[in-house]
Design a protein around this motif. Sequence first.
Motif, PDB file in Angstrom:
ATOM      1  N   GLU A 129       0.835  -1.199   0.000  1.00  0.00           N
ATOM      2  CA  GLU A 129       0.000   0.000   0.000  1.00  0.00           C
ATOM      3  C   GLU A 129       0.879   1.262   0.000  1.00  0.00           C
ATOM      4  OE1 GLU A 129      -3.277  -0.047  -0.256  1.00  0.00           O
ATOM      5  OE2 GLU A 129      -3.584  -2.190   0.023  1.00  0.00           O
ATOM      6  N   VAL A 130       0.274   2.387  -0.285  1.00  0.00           N
ATOM      7  CA  VAL A 130       0.986   3.667  -0.272  1.00  0.00           C
ATOM      8  C   VAL A 130       1.537   3.937   1.123  1.00  0.00           C
ATOM      9  CG1 VAL A 130       0.692   6.166  -0.543  1.00  0.00           C
ATOM     10  CG2 VAL A 130      -0.392   4.594  -2.153  1.00  0.00           C
ATOM     11  N   ALA A 131       0.767   3.599   2.137  1.00  0.00           N
ATOM     12  CA  ALA A 131       1.168   3.777   3.530  1.00  0.00           C
ATOM     13  C   ALA A 131       0.273   2.902   4.398  1.00  0.00           C
ATOM     14  CB  ALA A 131       1.038   5.245   3.934  1.00  0.00           C
ATOM     15  N   SER A 132       0.579   2.862   5.674  1.00  0.00           N
ATOM     16  CA  SER A 132      -0.261   2.168   6.640  1.00  0.00           C
ATOM     17  C   SER A 132      -1.666   2.758   6.604  1.00  0.00           C
ATOM     18  CB  SER A 132       0.334   2.366   8.039  1.00  0.00           C
ATOM     19  OG  SER A 132      -0.621   2.115   9.030  1.00  0.00           O
ATOM     20  N   VAL A 172      -3.532   6.306   5.320  1.00  0.00           N
ATOM     21  CA  VAL A 172      -4.230   6.272   4.026  1.00  0.00           C
ATOM     22  C   VAL A 172      -5.048   4.984   3.970  1.00  0.00           C
ATOM     23  CG1 VAL A 172      -3.927   6.217   1.516  1.00  0.00           C
ATOM     24  CG2 VAL A 172      -2.289   7.477   2.921  1.00  0.00           C
ATOM     25  N   PRO A 173      -6.314   5.042   3.569  1.00  0.00           N
ATOM     26  CA  PRO A 173      -7.100   3.803   3.459  1.00  0.00           C
ATOM     27  C   PRO A 173      -6.448   2.818   2.479  1.00  0.00           C
ATOM     28  CG  PRO A 173      -8.526   5.722   3.305  1.00  0.00           C
ATOM     29  CD  PRO A 173      -7.111   6.235   3.249  1.00  0.00           C
ATOM     30  N   SER A 174      -6.430   1.548   2.859  1.00  0.00           N
ATOM     31  CA  SER A 174      -5.870   0.513   1.989  1.00  0.00           C
ATOM     32  C   SER A 174      -6.729   0.355   0.747  1.00  0.00           C
ATOM     33  CB  SER A 174      -5.776  -0.817   2.745  1.00  0.00           C
ATOM     34  OG  SER A 174      -4.913  -0.693   3.843  1.00  0.00           O
ATOM     35  N   GLN A 175      -6.081   0.059  -0.365  1.00  0.00           N
ATOM     36  CA  GLN A 175      -6.773  -0.103  -1.647  1.00  0.00           C
ATOM     37  C   GLN A 175      -7.079  -1.559  -1.972  1.00  0.00           C
ATOM     38  OE1 GLN A 175      -7.805   2.739  -3.398  1.00  0.00           O
ATOM     39  NE2 GLN A 175      -7.125   3.532  -1.414  1.00  0.00           N
ATOM     40  N   VAL A 225      -5.095   0.600  12.351  1.00  0.00           N
ATOM     41  CA  VAL A 225      -6.237   1.144  13.084  1.00  0.00           C
ATOM     42  C   VAL A 225      -6.933   0.040  13.876  1.00  0.00           C
ATOM     43  CG1 VAL A 225      -8.485   2.277  12.813  1.00  0.00           C
ATOM     44  CG2 VAL A 225      -6.538   2.971  11.377  1.00  0.00           C
ATOM     45  N   GLU A 226      -7.059  -1.128  13.275  1.00  0.00           N
ATOM     46  CA  GLU A 226      -7.820  -2.229  13.876  1.00  0.00           C
ATOM     47  C   GLU A 226      -7.088  -2.880  15.052  1.00  0.00           C
ATOM     48  OE1 GLU A 226      -8.983  -1.217   9.875  1.00  0.00           O
ATOM     49  OE2 GLU A 226      -7.040  -1.857  10.641  1.00  0.00           O
ATOM     50  N   TRP A 227      -5.753  -2.830  15.064  1.00  0.00           N
ATOM     51  CA  TRP A 227      -4.979  -3.410  16.161  1.00  0.00           C
ATOM     52  C   TRP A 227      -4.894  -2.471  17.363  1.00  0.00           C
ATOM     53  CZ3 TRP A 227      -4.237  -8.282  15.071  1.00  0.00           C
ATOM     54  CH2 TRP A 227      -3.767  -8.729  13.822  1.00  0.00           C
ATOM     55  N   ILE A 234       9.371 -13.997  14.294  1.00  0.00           N
ATOM     56  CA  ILE A 234       8.039 -14.466  13.928  1.00  0.00           C
ATOM     57  C   ILE A 234       8.028 -14.873  12.458  1.00  0.00           C
ATOM     58  CG2 ILE A 234       6.894 -13.071  15.684  1.00  0.00           C
ATOM     59  CD1 ILE A 234       6.172 -11.040  13.489  1.00  0.00           C
ATOM     60  N   THR A 235       6.983 -15.545  12.055  1.00  0.00           N
ATOM     61  CA  THR A 235       6.865 -15.952  10.653  1.00  0.00           C
ATOM     62  C   THR A 235       6.662 -14.732   9.763  1.00  0.00           C
ATOM     63  OG1 THR A 235       4.459 -16.171  10.708  1.00  0.00           O
ATOM     64  CG2 THR A 235       5.747 -18.117  11.341  1.00  0.00           C
ATOM     65  N   GLY A 236       7.060 -14.851   8.504  1.00  0.00           N
ATOM     66  CA  GLY A 236       6.815 -13.790   7.535  1.00  0.00           C
ATOM     67  C   GLY A 236       5.328 -13.547   7.350  1.00  0.00           C
ATOM     68  N   ALA A 237       4.544 -14.626   7.412  1.00  0.00           N
ATOM     69  CA  ALA A 237       3.095 -14.481   7.247  1.00  0.00           C
ATOM     70  C   ALA A 237       2.499 -13.624   8.363  1.00  0.00           C
ATOM     71  CB  ALA A 237       2.430 -15.859   7.233  1.00  0.00           C
ATOM     72  N   LEU A 238       2.982 -13.797   9.594  1.00  0.00           N
ATOM     73  CA  LEU A 238       2.463 -12.993  10.700  1.00  0.00           C
ATOM     74  C   LEU A 238       2.911 -11.544  10.580  1.00  0.00           C
ATOM     75  CD1 LEU A 238       0.932 -12.564  13.298  1.00  0.00           C
ATOM     76  CD2 LEU A 238       2.910 -13.461  14.551  1.00  0.00           C
ATOM     77  N   LYS A 239       4.162 -11.318  10.244  1.00  0.00           N
ATOM     78  CA  LYS A 239       4.640  -9.933  10.103  1.00  0.00           C
ATOM     79  C   LYS A 239       3.824  -9.212   9.036  1.00  0.00           C
ATOM     80  CE  LYS A 239       7.431  -6.379  10.711  1.00  0.00           C
ATOM     81  NZ  LYS A 239       6.854  -5.315   9.921  1.00  0.00           N
ATOM     82  N   ASN A 240       3.582  -9.865   7.929  1.00  0.00           N
ATOM     83  CA  ASN A 240       2.796  -9.263   6.856  1.00  0.00           C
ATOM     84  C   ASN A 240       1.365  -8.985   7.303  1.00  0.00           C
ATOM     85  OD1 ASN A 240       2.522  -8.415   4.043  1.00  0.00           O
ATOM     86  ND2 ASN A 240       1.242 -10.232   3.818  1.00  0.00           N
ATOM     87  N   ALA A 241       0.769  -9.927   8.043  1.00  0.00           N
ATOM     88  CA  ALA A 241      -0.602  -9.740   8.533  1.00  0.00           C
ATOM     89  C   ALA A 241      -0.676  -8.558   9.497  1.00  0.00           C
ATOM     90  CB  ALA A 241      -1.099 -11.012   9.214  1.00  0.00           C
ATOM     91  N   LEU A 242       0.337  -8.407  10.339  1.00  0.00           N
ATOM     92  CA  LEU A 242       0.373  -7.260  11.248  1.00  0.00           C
ATOM     93  C   LEU A 242       0.506  -5.955  10.468  1.00  0.00           C
ATOM     94  CD1 LEU A 242       2.681  -8.894  13.916  1.00  0.00           C
ATOM     95  CD2 LEU A 242       0.344  -8.081  14.355  1.00  0.00           C
ATOM     96  N   ASP A 243       1.335  -5.949   9.445  1.00  0.00           N
ATOM     97  CA  ASP A 243       1.554  -4.740   8.649  1.00  0.00           C
ATOM     98  C   ASP A 243       0.323  -4.325   7.844  1.00  0.00           C
ATOM     99  OD1 ASP A 243       4.173  -4.633   9.543  1.00  0.00           O
ATOM    100  OD2 ASP A 243       5.030  -5.507   7.724  1.00  0.00           O
ATOM    101  N   GLN A 244      -0.552  -5.270   7.547  1.00  0.00           N
ATOM    102  CA  GLN A 244      -1.714  -4.993   6.694  1.00  0.00           C
ATOM    103  C   GLN A 244      -2.823  -4.239   7.420  1.00  0.00           C
ATOM    104  OE1 GLN A 244      -1.988  -5.467   3.485  1.00  0.00           O
ATOM    105  NE2 GLN A 244      -0.495  -7.019   2.941  1.00  0.00           N
ATOM    106  N   ALA A 245      -2.686  -4.017   8.704  1.00  0.00           N
ATOM    107  CA  ALA A 245      -3.676  -3.262   9.472  1.00  0.00           C
ATOM    108  C   ALA A 245      -2.921  -2.389  10.463  1.00  0.00           C
ATOM    109  CB  ALA A 245      -4.630  -4.200  10.204  1.00  0.00           C
TER     110      ALA A 245
END
Length: 194
Positions: A53-56, A60-63, A104-106, A91-102
Amino acid sequence: MANPKIAIIVSSTRPTRFADVPTAWIKAQAEARGDMDVEVVDLRDHPLPFFDEVASNAWVPSQNPVAQKWQKKVGEFDGYIFVVAEYNRSITGALKNALDQAYVEWARKPFGAIGYGSMGAANALGHLQNIGVELQMVPTRNNVRIGGSDFFKVHSGFGGSGNLGDIEGAIAPAAKAMLDDVVWWANATKAARG
């Protein structure tokens, strides 16, 4: 007051993962208490793209619609329990990516963890706690660590039993303390967010 809703997030996506064993065990421990409602959220069921994404979404809202769906799922919960595999001291790459994808929600929600690996996921849990702080989460002091001889005793890939009941005496007190922390902070932060 309604029970807080807690996600148990399974962070390993490998076909041969051990994660299903501690996931089932911690889910049973949480459900037996009656003071929280838990749901398993498996990263296998959320095949996220690498964060691009452009930013977290704090800025900026995710596209990406897959990221938006993930954010909506994460946003349903008042707190989290991560099932943490330690891969190469993190941690796993999958978890790091999942954390980065949100973001506001966390934010302003607690999390605890049940980690496993030869060193009890000590490095991975430390990294997870640092990431959580950056996401404005509340990491619990207490976590469950399955390591050393206990890990090899229960990991079927190393000839173990595949049954956490075999080490329950060693890990149940830590699980109770972590779950106590998650519930307390989930209730406190839920009230504060309201």
